[in-house]
Design an enzyme around this catalytic site. Structure first.
Site, PDB file in Angstrom:
ATOM      1  N   ASP A  41       0.693  -0.767   0.053  1.00 14.18           N
ATOM      2  CA  ASP A  41      -0.280   0.096  -0.301  1.00 14.18           C
ATOM      3  C   ASP A  41       0.808   0.999  -0.164  1.00 14.18           C
ATOM      4  OD1 ASP A  41      -2.486  -1.592   0.517  1.00 14.18           O
ATOM      5  OD2 ASP A  41      -2.162  -1.508   2.778  1.00 14.18           O
ATOM      6  N   HIS A 245      25.994   4.580 -14.748  1.00 11.99           N
ATOM      7  CA  HIS A 245      24.494   4.855 -14.378  1.00 11.99           C
ATOM      8  C   HIS A 245      24.677   4.132 -12.630  1.00 11.99           C
ATOM      9  CE1 HIS A 245      22.011   6.854 -17.754  1.00 11.99           C
ATOM     10  NE2 HIS A 245      22.796   7.228 -17.655  1.00 11.99           N
ATOM     11  N   ASP A 262      27.674  11.692  -8.629  1.00 11.02           N
ATOM     12  CA  ASP A 262      27.142  12.358  -8.953  1.00 11.02           C
ATOM     13  C   ASP A 262      25.828  12.067  -8.312  1.00 11.02           C
ATOM     14  OD1 ASP A 262      25.244  13.325 -10.542  1.00 11.02           O
ATOM     15  OD2 ASP A 262      25.640  12.487 -12.863  1.00 11.02           O
ATOM     16  N   ASP A 273      22.880  19.465 -10.031  1.00  9.12           N
ATOM     17  CA  ASP A 273      23.360  17.608 -10.840  1.00  9.12           C
ATOM     18  C   ASP A 273      25.124  17.861 -11.280  1.00  9.12           C
ATOM     19  OD1 ASP A 273      23.913  15.502 -12.341  1.00  9.12           O
ATOM     20  OD2 ASP A 273      22.946  16.194 -14.675  1.00  9.12           O
ATOM     21  N   HIS A 352      29.787   9.145 -23.394  1.00  7.93           N
ATOM     22  CA  HIS A 352      28.739   9.807 -23.205  1.00  7.93           C
ATOM     23  C   HIS A 352      28.851  11.408 -23.945  1.00  7.93           C
ATOM     24  CE1 HIS A 352      29.647  12.059 -19.689  1.00  7.93           C
ATOM     25  NE2 HIS A 352      30.331  11.066 -19.126  1.00  7.93           N
ATOM     26  N   HIS A 356      23.548  18.543 -20.672  1.00 13.04           N
ATOM     27  CA  HIS A 356      22.153  18.711 -20.923  1.00 13.04           C
ATOM     28  C   HIS A 356      21.479  19.831 -20.331  1.00 13.04           C
ATOM     29  CE1 HIS A 356      21.774  16.984 -17.136  1.00 13.04           C
ATOM     30  NE2 HIS A 356      22.480  16.427 -16.845  1.00 13.04           N
ATOM     31  N   HIS A 363      17.249  16.131 -17.253  1.00  7.78           N
ATOM     32  CA  HIS A 363      17.519  16.287 -18.198  1.00  7.78           C
ATOM     33  C   HIS A 363      16.472  17.080 -19.104  1.00  7.78           C
ATOM     34  CE1 HIS A 363      20.142  12.616 -18.226  1.00  7.78           C
ATOM     35  NE2 HIS A 363      20.806  13.257 -18.322  1.00  7.78           N
ATOM     36  N   GLU A 387      29.994  17.777 -18.774  1.00  9.66           N
ATOM     37  CA  GLU A 387      29.583  17.110 -17.399  1.00  9.66           C
ATOM     38  C   GLU A 387      30.487  15.765 -18.825  1.00  9.66           C
ATOM     39  OE1 GLU A 387      26.572  14.135 -16.932  1.00  9.66           O
ATOM     40  OE2 GLU A 387      25.714  15.156 -17.595  1.00  9.66           O
ATOM     41  N   TYR A 391      36.955   6.890 -18.682  1.00  9.30           N
ATOM     42  CA  TYR A 391      36.442   5.519 -17.944  1.00  9.30           C
ATOM     43  C   TYR A 391      37.082   4.336 -19.017  1.00  9.30           C
ATOM     44  CZ  TYR A 391      32.118   8.546 -17.593  1.00  9.30           C
ATOM     45  OH  TYR A 391      31.648  10.229 -16.796  1.00  9.30           O
ATOM     46  N   ARG A 409      34.612  11.929 -13.675  1.00  7.93           N
ATOM     47  CA  ARG A 409      33.511  12.538 -13.839  1.00  7.93           C
ATOM     48  C   ARG A 409      33.686  13.728 -13.561  1.00  7.93           C
ATOM     49  NH1 ARG A 409      29.494   9.836 -14.949  1.00  7.93           N
ATOM     50  NH2 ARG A 409      27.980   9.923 -13.307  1.00  7.93           N
ATOM     51  N   GLU A 411      31.272  17.270 -13.393  1.00  6.38           N
ATOM     52  CA  GLU A 411      29.931  18.597 -13.699  1.00  6.38           C
ATOM     53  C   GLU A 411      29.768  19.010 -12.989  1.00  6.38           C
ATOM     54  OE1 GLU A 411      26.768  15.368 -13.839  1.00  6.38           O
ATOM     55  OE2 GLU A 411      24.904  16.627 -14.675  1.00  6.38           O
TER      56      GLU A 411
HETATM   57  N1  GLY Z   1      23.271  12.915 -12.988  1.00  2.46           N
HETATM   58  C1  GLY Z   1      22.615  12.784 -14.370  1.00  2.46           C
HETATM   59  C2  GLY Z   1      23.548  13.540 -15.166  1.00  2.46           C
HETATM   60  O1  GLY Z   1      24.261  14.303 -14.324  1.00  2.46           O
HETATM   61  O2  GLY Z   1      22.982  13.532 -16.553  1.00  2.46           O
HETATM   62 MN    MN Z   2      23.869  15.535 -16.174  1.00  4.82          MN
HETATM   63 MN    MN Z   3      24.382  14.037 -12.613  1.00  5.69          MN
END
Ligand code: GLY
Ligand code: MN
Ligand code: MN
Length: 446
Positions: A41, A245, A262, A273, A352, A356, A363, A387, A391, A409, A411
């Protein structure tokens, strides 16, 4: 920290702006998101649909906004929402109800959500344009088509459905992609709290801690400001930093490894972010340093490109060039720079994009290309993340063993501001010297 908030007038101005863009004799329908069961629930903590909230400031579930303009362009704002109900409110919390929708949220009229099917027809009939975004929620799409059919069925009575149906997002997303002064203040708050959490993590980390324990320290800071994570935090020690991810966050952090975090908070429905990568024991190894410097140089150079006169993809082109040069210098890639870029050989280590749009959605909405299919130009008060990362997979046998399992990374959240990009997340330190100094001074040694 002084924390800004939006008020009912801000949302009213947004609706007025949208109504102007919709034109005369038009109607827009926008529903909030459904609640989602987590188990048994128990629901996931509710979070309103971003565009719905953007226009209404209404955070309760089970609500639909109808914005209707007449032949003069005058806007009528109708909010369908839950009625007040003493029993339900004792169990599940406060509801604004129909009176609250009018008094506190400035709806011109309010109806019970249970009466939606009957009452909405009067507001959507005989309009030239219906603005609705199909494809987000099949159950609600079905409702909209059913209402349209109900209107078609009345054509002998002189009733007609909208002559054209236009995706609401085509105008709304363009409003959202350019942030207002107040929105930027909210985003600066999200950015500052997020940065504070990263600095706190740098202080609290110690070897053998579990990744989830470090995540808890981040959440502690978010919680102190009434914030929640704007997405599932990534806390990846060592080679887990190479999993883009990675959200399990259930391994021990080892001395000698890096940790990639991240994580960003959501403040008043606006997201931060940030990614930072730093050594678990406070000191970078020579190999970690070498890779980190390449990523940092790429990131700093890319941020400089977030300016008027450049298109959206320019920072990515910049990071690809600097990262590929760095990979050649480190001996991780062999060949000629332009060829490695053209053949996308760098994707072995950087797979990547460089960022964004950022806003109410992590995003965020907004086109990336213009109607001609070209990357769109930056405009003032857009917000974008930068970002880049490198890797080196732990099982990559094409590189010397010493590099394997390094994932980095960096960012930041950047506002377009003429020639002079504003880095909202600058409080989160990122040079090797700053990180090593800060951790030597502040990190718990116990
Ligand atoms: N944390 C999601 C991204 O960096 O796009
Ligand atoms: Mn991001
Ligand atoms: Mn991020």
């Amino acid at each position: 920290m002084k924390l800004p908030v939006l008020n009912a007038e801000d949302f009213k101005q947004r609706r007025a702006k949208l109504a102007k863009k919709m034109g005369k004799n038009s109607v827009a329908i926008i529903a909030t998101r459904a609640e989602m069961l987590r188990n048994g629930d128990a629901d996931y903590k509710y979070r309103a649909e971003s565009s719905f909230y953007y226009l209404t400031g209404f955070a309760e579930p089970e609500a639909v906004a109808v914005l209707s303009t007449d032949n003069t362009g005058k806007l009528d704002y109708i909010l369908f929402c839950r009625e007040r109900n003493r029993d339900m409110e004792i169990w599940n919390g406060y509801r604004a109800g129909l009176a609250g929708a009018v008094e506190d949220y400035h709806a011109d009229q309010a109806f019970a959500i249970t009466d939606l099917d009957q009452e909405i027809l009067q507001f959507i009939q005989n309009k030239d344009k219906l603005y609705y975004r199909f494809g987000k929620d099949h159950a609600f799409d079905h409702k909209v088509t059913t209402w349209c059919k109900a209107l078609y069925d009345q054509h002998r009575q002189g009733v007609h459905a909208a002559k054209s149906i236009i995706p609401l997002d085509s105008i709304l997303d363009e409003m959202r992609v350019i942030k207002s002064k107040k929105e930027l203040d909210l985003m600066r708050a999200a950015a500052k709290i997020s940065a504070k959490a990263h600095l706190y993590a740098m202080q609290k980390i110690r070897p053998n801690m579990m990744e989830y324990q470090l995540e808890a320290e981040i959440n502690y800071i978010f919680g102190q400001y009434g914030c929640v994570p704007s997405y599932n935090s990534i806390v990846g020690g060592g080679a887990n930093g190479c999993i883009l991810h990675y959200v399990e966050n259930n391994q021990a952090l080892k001395s000698g490894d890096l940790v990639l975090i991240d994580a960003g908070c959501e403040y008043q429905h606006y997201a931060g972010d940030i990614t930072r990568t730093f050594p678990v024991n406070g000191k970078f190894t020579a190999e970690q340093k070498a890779v980190y410097e390449v990523v940092l140089n790429a990131e700093l150079a890319a941020i400089e490109q977030v300016k008027l006169g450049n298109h959206y993809r320019k920072p990515h082109e910049t990071t690809v060039k600097i990262l590929t040069e760095g990979l050649i210098d480190l001996g991780l890639l062999k060949g000629e720079l332009n060829e490695l870029i053209e053949t996308e050989k760098y994707r072995q280590f950087f797979m990547h994009g460089t960022g964004h749009w950022l806003g109410m959605d992590v995003h965020d909405v907004g086109d990336y290309k213009n109607d001609a299919g070209e990357w769109r130009a930056y405009e003032n008060n857009m917000v974008v993340t930068i970002e880049p990362g490198l890797y080196i997979a732990p099982d990559d046998m094409t590189v010397d063993e010493k590099w394997r399992g390094i994932g980095i990374r960096i960012e930041d959240d950047i506002v377009v501001r003429g020639d002079n990009p504003e880095n909202m997340t600058v409080d989160a330190i990122k040079t090797i010297a700053d990180i090593e100094y800060f951790m030597a001074e502040h990190t718990c040694k116990s």
